[in-house]
Write a protein that holds these residues in place. Structure first.
Motif, PDB file in Angstrom:
ATOM      1  N   HIS A 212       0.838  -1.206   0.000  1.00 45.16           N
ATOM      2  CA  HIS A 212       0.000   0.000   0.000  1.00 45.16           C
ATOM      3  C   HIS A 212       0.870   1.252   0.000  1.00 45.16           C
ATOM      4  N   LYS A 213       0.198   2.334  -0.377  1.00 47.73           N
ATOM      5  CA  LYS A 213       0.877   3.639  -0.417  1.00 47.73           C
ATOM      6  C   LYS A 213      -0.055   4.684   0.188  1.00 47.73           C
ATOM      7  N   ILE A 214       0.506   5.543   1.038  1.00 46.40           N
ATOM      8  CA  ILE A 214      -0.279   6.603   1.679  1.00 46.40           C
ATOM      9  C   ILE A 214       0.219   7.953   1.172  1.00 46.40           C
ATOM     10  N   THR A 215      -0.737   8.760   0.683  1.00 46.25           N
ATOM     11  CA  THR A 215      -0.408  10.064   0.125  1.00 46.25           C
ATOM     12  C   THR A 215      -1.239  11.151   0.820  1.00 46.25           C
TER      13      THR A 215
ATOM     14  N   LYS B  46      11.470  15.271  21.849  1.00 47.40           N
ATOM     15  CA  LYS B  46      12.792  14.677  21.984  1.00 47.40           C
ATOM     16  C   LYS B  46      12.787  13.188  21.645  1.00 47.40           C
ATOM     17  N   ASP B  47      11.783  12.468  22.158  1.00 45.85           N
ATOM     18  CA  ASP B  47      11.748  11.015  21.981  1.00 45.85           C
ATOM     19  C   ASP B  47      11.013  10.570  20.719  1.00 45.85           C
ATOM     20  N   LYS B  48      10.370  11.518  20.041  1.00 51.01           N
ATOM     21  CA  LYS B  48       9.600  11.206  18.809  1.00 51.01           C
ATOM     22  C   LYS B  48       8.620  10.063  19.049  1.00 51.01           C
ATOM     23  N   GLU B  49       7.786  10.243  20.080  1.00 52.92           N
ATOM     24  CA  GLU B  49       6.865   9.192  20.502  1.00 52.92           C
ATOM     25  C   GLU B  49       5.472   9.311  19.884  1.00 52.92           C
ATOM     26  N   ILE B  50       5.230  10.306  19.038  1.00 54.49           N
ATOM     27  CA  ILE B  50       3.901  10.448  18.442  1.00 54.49           C
ATOM     28  C   ILE B  50       3.729   9.405  17.328  1.00 54.49           C
ATOM     29  N   LYS B  51       2.673   8.629  17.466  1.00 47.48           N
ATOM     30  CA  LYS B  51       2.375   7.619  16.441  1.00 47.48           C
ATOM     31  C   LYS B  51       1.163   8.049  15.640  1.00 47.48           C
ATOM     32  N   VAL B  52       1.297   7.988  14.298  1.00 44.48           N
ATOM     33  CA  VAL B  52       0.189   8.333  13.400  1.00 44.48           C
ATOM     34  C   VAL B  52      -0.042   7.132  12.475  1.00 44.48           C
ATOM     35  N   GLN B  53      -1.231   6.557  12.565  1.00 44.83           N
ATOM     36  CA  GLN B  53      -1.533   5.346  11.777  1.00 44.83           C
ATOM     37  C   GLN B  53      -2.895   5.480  11.086  1.00 44.83           C
ATOM     38  N   ILE B  54      -3.017   4.714   9.991  1.00 42.07           N
ATOM     39  CA  ILE B  54      -4.313   4.580   9.300  1.00 42.07           C
ATOM     40  C   ILE B  54      -4.682   3.106   9.314  1.00 42.07           C
TER      41      ILE B  54
ATOM     42  N   LEU C 109      -9.489  -3.887   4.268  1.00 42.65           N
ATOM     43  CA  LEU C 109      -9.584  -3.155   2.999  1.00 42.65           C
ATOM     44  C   LEU C 109      -8.975  -4.004   1.870  1.00 42.65           C
ATOM     45  N   LYS C 110      -9.727  -4.093   0.801  1.00 43.09           N
ATOM     46  CA  LYS C 110      -9.243  -4.827  -0.376  1.00 43.09           C
ATOM     47  C   LYS C 110      -8.490  -3.880  -1.296  1.00 43.09           C
ATOM     48  N   PRO C 111      -7.790  -4.402  -2.291  1.00 49.88           N
ATOM     49  CA  PRO C 111      -7.084  -3.521  -3.224  1.00 49.88           C
ATOM     50  C   PRO C 111      -8.019  -2.451  -3.787  1.00 49.88           C
ATOM     51  N   GLY C 112      -7.502  -1.219  -3.840  1.00 46.26           N
ATOM     52  CA  GLY C 112      -8.305  -0.087  -4.320  1.00 46.26           C
ATOM     53  C   GLY C 112      -7.735   1.221  -3.781  1.00 46.26           C
ATOM     54  N   ILE C 113      -8.520   2.271  -4.011  1.00 51.38           N
ATOM     55  CA  ILE C 113      -8.104   3.604  -3.563  1.00 51.38           C
ATOM     56  C   ILE C 113      -9.156   4.112  -2.577  1.00 51.38           C
ATOM     57  N   TYR C 114      -8.676   4.569  -1.398  1.00 48.51           N
ATOM     58  CA  TYR C 114      -9.604   4.956  -0.328  1.00 48.51           C
ATOM     59  C   TYR C 114      -9.172   6.294   0.312  1.00 48.51           C
TER      60      TYR C 114
ATOM     61  N   LYS D  46      -6.042  16.567   6.732  1.00 46.45           N
ATOM     62  CA  LYS D  46      -6.990  15.792   7.519  1.00 46.45           C
ATOM     63  C   LYS D  46      -7.358  14.470   6.829  1.00 46.45           C
ATOM     64  N   ILE D  47      -7.280  14.470   5.505  1.00 44.84           N
ATOM     65  CA  ILE D  47      -7.645  13.279   4.724  1.00 44.84           C
ATOM     66  C   ILE D  47      -6.432  12.807   3.940  1.00 44.84           C
ATOM     67  N   PHE D  48      -6.216  11.473   3.943  1.00 39.69           N
ATOM     68  CA  PHE D  48      -5.130  10.870   3.178  1.00 39.69           C
ATOM     69  C   PHE D  48      -5.703   9.923   2.127  1.00 39.69           C
ATOM     70  N   THR D  49      -4.944   9.790   1.044  1.00 41.32           N
ATOM     71  CA  THR D  49      -5.336   8.843   0.003  1.00 41.32           C
ATOM     72  C   THR D  49      -4.536   7.561   0.183  1.00 41.32           C
ATOM     73  N   VAL D  50      -5.267   6.457   0.372  1.00 45.15           N
ATOM     74  CA  VAL D  50      -4.629   5.159   0.578  1.00 45.15           C
ATOM     75  C   VAL D  50      -4.829   4.332  -0.696  1.00 45.15           C
ATOM     76  N   THR D  51      -3.694   3.924  -1.297  1.00 49.61           N
ATOM     77  CA  THR D  51      -3.739   3.081  -2.504  1.00 49.61           C
ATOM     78  C   THR D  51      -3.245   1.689  -2.110  1.00 49.61           C
ATOM     79  N   ILE D  52      -4.146   0.689  -2.264  1.00 44.56           N
ATOM     80  CA  ILE D  52      -3.783  -0.698  -1.929  1.00 44.56           C
ATOM     81  C   ILE D  52      -3.708  -1.493  -3.235  1.00 44.56           C
ATOM     82  N   LYS D  53      -2.572  -2.132  -3.428  1.00 50.77           N
ATOM     83  CA  LYS D  53      -2.365  -2.918  -4.640  1.00 50.77           C
ATOM     84  C   LYS D  53      -2.548  -4.420  -4.362  1.00 50.77           C
ATOM     85  N   ASP D  54      -2.917  -5.113  -5.436  1.00 50.69           N
ATOM     86  CA  ASP D  54      -3.116  -6.561  -5.312  1.00 50.69           C
ATOM     87  C   ASP D  54      -1.774  -7.247  -5.572  1.00 50.69           C
TER      88      ASP D  54
END
Length: 294
Positions: free
Chosen positions: A224-227, A247-255, A260-265, A285-293
């Protein structure tokens, strides 16, 4: 006969010792009495006078215990500067003690019009609290006092500070008693105890930008690719907490890509922050997630 002569000699010796005089210097405190109503002393006389006294030897030893006072009656004084002659008769001395010399010969004092005024109490703070903390509030009890003094000084007083309260290195709120920092020539006649003070100290709350935080995909078995691949956020919270985050870079950002099946979301990111912080702004606020098969 010899016995009687011995008694007579002893009596003469005793009489001589009792009647012989002794000279010494003593300090006599001044008691100012009968200040006219509506006036106040702004330039005080010295605390006492020095006197050279002559006393019978039998009384000399008791001089320190006599607690002598020079009584200074100022009932007839008006506004202005006065030079008042020192009168030895104002010192009540027991029989057998007399004043030979007195210093100074004049006492100088200044009388001014007395006024009273209600003014607020301001808490004076010195030093800096522990890193990341700040003084957020102070409270004085009483919060107002009646100030008494000369018209010239009191009319210029807009507030009365306390003596400085040291908060250096402190990280929690506290209470204490503190005296007022009164100007010379003023008084707070209705305040018999120190001022009760409360000082509130809390963690300093700040806002801070965190830029170019990587955004990760979670829970997908597919490539997958996140844009765009990064996010910029603004976080509000305790200064010490935000410094540690940076300092510790402890912030986690996940989607969440689970199921999710292959596609664009279009998807929003999940940002994990400490409970004491608040997310103020997010970009984008919104990211484009591209999932490949496969």
């Amino acid at each position: 006969c010899t016995f009687h002569l011995c008694l007579l000699g002893a009596a003469i010796l005793l009489l001589f010792n009792c009647s012989s005089s002794y000279e010494t210097d003593i300090f006599i405190p001044i008691d100012v009495q009968n200040i006219p109503k509506g006036l106040i002393i702004t330039e005080h006389p010295p605390k006492g006078i020095e006197a050279r006294v002559r006393a019978l030897k039998a009384l000399a030893k008791t001089l320190p215990e006599m607690e002598l006072r020079y009584k200074m009656d100022v009932s007839d004084l008006l506004i202005g500067v006065h030079a008042i002659p020192v009168n030895p008769e104002n010192v009540k001395l027991p029989q057998g003690i007399s004043i030979l010399k007195i210093n100074p010969s004049f006492l100088t004092m200044k009388m001014e019009k007395e006024v009273k005024k209600a003014v607020p109490v301001v808490i004076s703070i010195s030093g800096d609290p522990a890193p990341g903390f700040e003084v957020v509030a102070t409270k004085a009890e009483p919060s107002f006092i009646i100030l008494r003094g000369s018209e010239k000084i009191v009319s210029q007083q807009k507030e009365i500070p306390t003596k400085p309260i040291d908060v250096n290195g402190i990280s929690e709120s506290f209470q204490k008693k503190i005296a007022l920092d009164l100007l010379e020539g003023t008084a707070a006649p209705f305040i018999s105890k120190p001022i009760h003070v409360e000082v509130q100290i809390k963690e300093r709350i700040v806002s801070r930008k965190f830029q170019d935080i990587p955004v990760e995909g979670k829970g997908s078995p597919y490539p997958h690719k996140i844009t765009p691949p990064v996010i910029n956020i603004v976080v509000k919270g305790p200064e010490n907490v935000l410094e540690k985050l940076q300092k510790d870079k402890e912030i986690k950002v996940q989607i969440d890509l689970n199921a999710l099946k292959p596609g664009i979301y279009p998807r929003r990111a999940i940002i994990t922050l400490p409970v004491t912080t608040t997310l103020v702004n997010v970009k984008p606020k919104i990211f484009t997630v591209t999932i490949k098969d496969g």
